[in-house]
Design a protein around this motif. Structure first.
Motif: not given
Length: 98
Positions: A1-4, A69-73
């Motif tokens: 998973m990405e980080f923001a 936009v298709g990225v899960k967080y």
């Protein structure tokens, strides 16, 4: 998973239902969520989750998931104090009202 870093703010919206110039008529007020997101690489984006999306988005956020936009967080909710600090330091939008 990405980080923001993500900041969500409720806003009141109205829609113009008829008329133009000074003869306009407006809908009843409704709330939307304005999301502000700062990605790891320094990119900034924002969006509005309106009435059509709000129920699904709220359920996702409460379940600890956020997709953009298709990225899960993965969602980690901050305390009021931590939220104020992050909002002031990261998004620089001034202090939150009490």
């Amino acid at each position: 998973m990405e980080f923001a870093r993500l900041y969500l703010e409720a806003e009141t919206y109205f829609e113009q239902v008829r008329g133009h110039l000074w003869w306009r008529a407006w809908s009843a007020p409704y709330e939307v969520i304005h999301g502000y997101m700062l990605l790891v690489g320094g990119q900034f984006t924002d969006w509005v989750s309106d009435r059509a999306e709000l129920e699904k988005d709220s359920a996702d956020w409460l379940s600890g998931c956020f997709e953009y936009v298709g990225v899960k967080y993965h969602v980690v909710w901050l305390s009021t104090e931590e939220s104020r600090r992050v909002r002031d330091e990261i998004f620089g939008d001034g202090p939150l009202p009490d």
